[in-house]
Design a protein around this motif. Structure first.
Motif, short mmCIF file in Angstrom:
data_model
loop_
_atom_site.label_atom_id
_atom_site.label_comp_id
_atom_site.label_asym_id
_atom_site.label_seq_id
_atom_site.Cartn_x
_atom_site.Cartn_y
_atom_site.Cartn_z
N THR A 1 35.09 43.43 57.91
CA THR A 1 36.29 42.89 57.27
C THR A 1 36.39 42.97 55.88
OG1 THR A 1 37.69 41.06 57.80
CG2 THR A 1 38.09 42.80 58.90
N HIS B 1 32.66 40.77 52.63
CA HIS B 1 31.70 39.65 53.31
C HIS B 1 31.92 38.98 51.52
CE1 HIS B 1 29.59 44.00 51.97
NE2 HIS B 1 29.20 43.16 50.95
N ILE C 1 30.04 36.68 47.96
CA ILE C 1 29.24 35.04 47.56
C ILE C 1 30.23 34.90 47.66
CG2 ILE C 1 27.47 34.99 45.82
CD1 ILE C 1 27.06 37.16 45.10
N ASP D 1 30.21 27.78 46.05
CA ASP D 1 31.37 26.45 45.35
C ASP D 1 30.68 25.26 46.62
OD1 ASP D 1 32.88 24.05 44.97
OD2 ASP D 1 34.47 25.63 45.17
N ILE E 1 43.71 38.74 48.83
CA ILE E 1 42.91 38.31 47.84
C ILE E 1 43.18 38.97 46.20
CG2 ILE E 1 40.47 37.56 47.04
CD1 ILE E 1 40.03 39.16 50.12
N ASN F 1 36.58 51.48 50.11
CA ASN F 1 36.32 50.10 50.15
C ASN F 1 36.70 49.45 48.89
OD1 ASN F 1 35.30 50.57 53.12
ND2 ASN F 1 32.94 51.66 51.63
N LYS G 1 35.63 46.69 46.00
CA LYS G 1 35.49 45.96 45.11
C LYS G 1 36.20 44.90 44.23
CE LYS G 1 30.22 46.85 45.29
NZ LYS G 1 29.09 46.66 45.13
N MET H 1 37.97 30.59 52.41
CA MET H 1 37.94 31.48 50.68
C MET H 1 37.99 31.14 49.08
SD MET H 1 37.63 34.45 52.31
CE MET H 1 38.21 35.72 51.25
N SER I 1 35.86 29.14 47.54
CA SER I 1 34.60 29.37 46.91
C SER I 1 33.82 30.71 46.83
CB SER I 1 33.76 29.03 47.84
OG SER I 1 33.35 29.55 48.99
N VAL I 2 35.14 31.57 47.51
CA VAL I 2 34.42 32.88 46.90
C VAL I 2 34.53 33.78 45.25
CG1 VAL I 2 34.60 35.79 47.46
CG2 VAL I 2 34.78 33.25 49.02
N ASN J 1 32.63 36.65 44.23
CA ASN J 1 32.67 38.63 44.29
C ASN J 1 32.88 38.77 45.61
OD1 ASN J 1 31.10 37.54 42.51
ND2 ASN J 1 30.56 39.60 42.19
N CYS J 2 33.27 39.94 46.07
CA CYS J 2 34.02 40.27 47.57
C CYS J 2 33.87 41.51 47.14
CB CYS J 2 35.08 39.14 47.98
SG CYS J 2 36.60 39.57 48.14
N PHE J 3 33.24 42.18 48.70
CA PHE J 3 33.66 43.35 49.23
C PHE J 3 34.52 43.93 50.21
CE2 PHE J 3 32.63 47.39 52.40
CZ PHE J 3 31.86 47.90 50.96
N ILE J 4 35.50 44.76 50.39
CA ILE J 4 36.58 44.93 51.10
C ILE J 4 36.36 45.77 52.02
CG2 ILE J 4 39.28 44.24 51.83
CD1 ILE J 4 39.05 42.45 49.03
N ARG J 5 35.91 46.71 53.56
CA ARG J 5 36.43 47.48 54.15
C ARG J 5 37.97 47.85 53.76
NH1 ARG J 5 33.32 49.38 57.30
NH2 ARG J 5 34.59 51.19 59.23
#
Lengths: 217, 93
Positions: free
Chosen positions: A77, A79, A81, A84, B25, B37, B39, B54, B56-57, B59-63
């Motif tokens: 669903t 992904h 980076i 931390d 998010i 999609n 980003k 989460m 610590s995230v 950059n993220c890519f969400i479907r």
């Protein structure tokens, strides 16, 4: 790891050189390979040693010393980076995985989400891995995604488009379907209808109408 | 493709993406593609209790197919342009 989490499929076969076997029937191709990557499901490592990640046009696969698994992009669903050090001691790719059956149900407290982390030995390559995951994820829209870009399957056309023949095939198919729905009775059908109910096509008895009118007056 | 075109105008703005699994998010919209999609950059998880990792995230890519809602900045909605685009889409031009 005894049992793989939801959305994760075991990969037990490898080719002669120990690399991933793609499903050519599904037009699967390997796009990116990264050796020396560790994997965690939740907090649990799949194997103590690192393995190789394969990013294909259909899935992310990992082959370790004795185990292997794959996760299709339709099950991933999101992904991301993660750098931390408080979340994980090394920079990694963080993913959330759901089984394809649970996807899209929504509003269900029971949806099982697996957190999967890919930890490259060379953290300099983290962005590269992230980009390949993005590119290949974009190749896997849901099968029912409604792509309206070329107007196929749409039945709204303006005058100009019709004059230019846009969607002619769709419109012809639609007309054929309407024609098939219209079942015109044959002469034989009329005879049968009349024999069942001889007064069927007679005018209504005008006397009744007159009575009603006089009653109402 | 109206939503695709529309979301492209929001690149760089702060949005909150709510997923069907209830994760929300917030981040700056980096890009969107034809399948919606999304980003995000400089992300932040709204409910950190549920997925502490989460945090610590960045950059993220969400479907696209798992997105339930996208919350937009009030100032990011050009109502007149959106009205016009909606009408044009409905007319099929």
């Amino acid at each position: 790891m005894e049992e793989l989490p939801a959305g994760v499929e075991a990969v037990s076969n490898r080719d002669g050189s120990g690399s991933l076997i793609v499903n050519a029937d599904d037009e699967e191709e390997i796009k990116y390979v990264m050796p020396n990557v560790s994997v965690l499901f939740g907090q649990e490592p799949v194997e103590a040693t690192a393995g190789t990640v394969y990013v294909t046009t259909r899935r992310v696969a990992w082959l370790g010393e004795s185990q292997g698994f794959g996760v299709t992009f339709r099950s991933i669903t999101m992904h991301a980076i993660s750098r931390d050090p408080e979340a994980h001691s090394q920079p990694c790719i963080y993913t959330q995985v759901e089984s394809p059956e649970s996807l899209g149900i929504g509003d269900d407290e029971d949806i099982e989400v697996t957190e999967m982390r890919l930890i490259p030995g060379d953290s300099e390559k983290l962005d590269e891995l992230f980009r390949w995951l993005c590119d290949c994820a974009a190749l896997n829209p849901d099968p029912d995604f409604d792509d309206q870009e070329d107007g196929a399957g749409e039945f709204y056309f303006d005058e100009e488009e019709i004059i230019n023949g846009v969607g002619a095939e769709d419109r012809a198919n639609m007309l054929d379907r309407f024609d098939a729905m219209l079942e015109m009775p044959t002469a034989g059908d009329f005879d049968q209808l009349i024999s069942e109910d001889p007064g069927r096509f007679e005018d209504e008895d005008e006397g009744v109408v007159d009575d009603r009118m006089s009653n109402g007056a | 493709m109206l939503f695709y075109s529309y979301f492209k105008t929001l690149v760089g703005q702060q949005v909150t993406v709510e997923l069907k699994n209830d994760l929300a998010i917030t981040g700056s919209l980096h890009s969107v593609d034809q399948y919606l999609n999304i980003k995000l950059e400089n992300t932040r998880v709204v409910d950190e209790g549920k997925y502490p990792h989460m945090m610590s995230v960045k950059n993220c890519f969400i479907r696209g197919s798992v997105v339930r809602y996208v919350q937009l900045p009030a100032g990011g909605v050009e109502v007149d342009i959106l009205h016009d685009a909606t009408r044009r889409e409905a007319r099929g031009t």
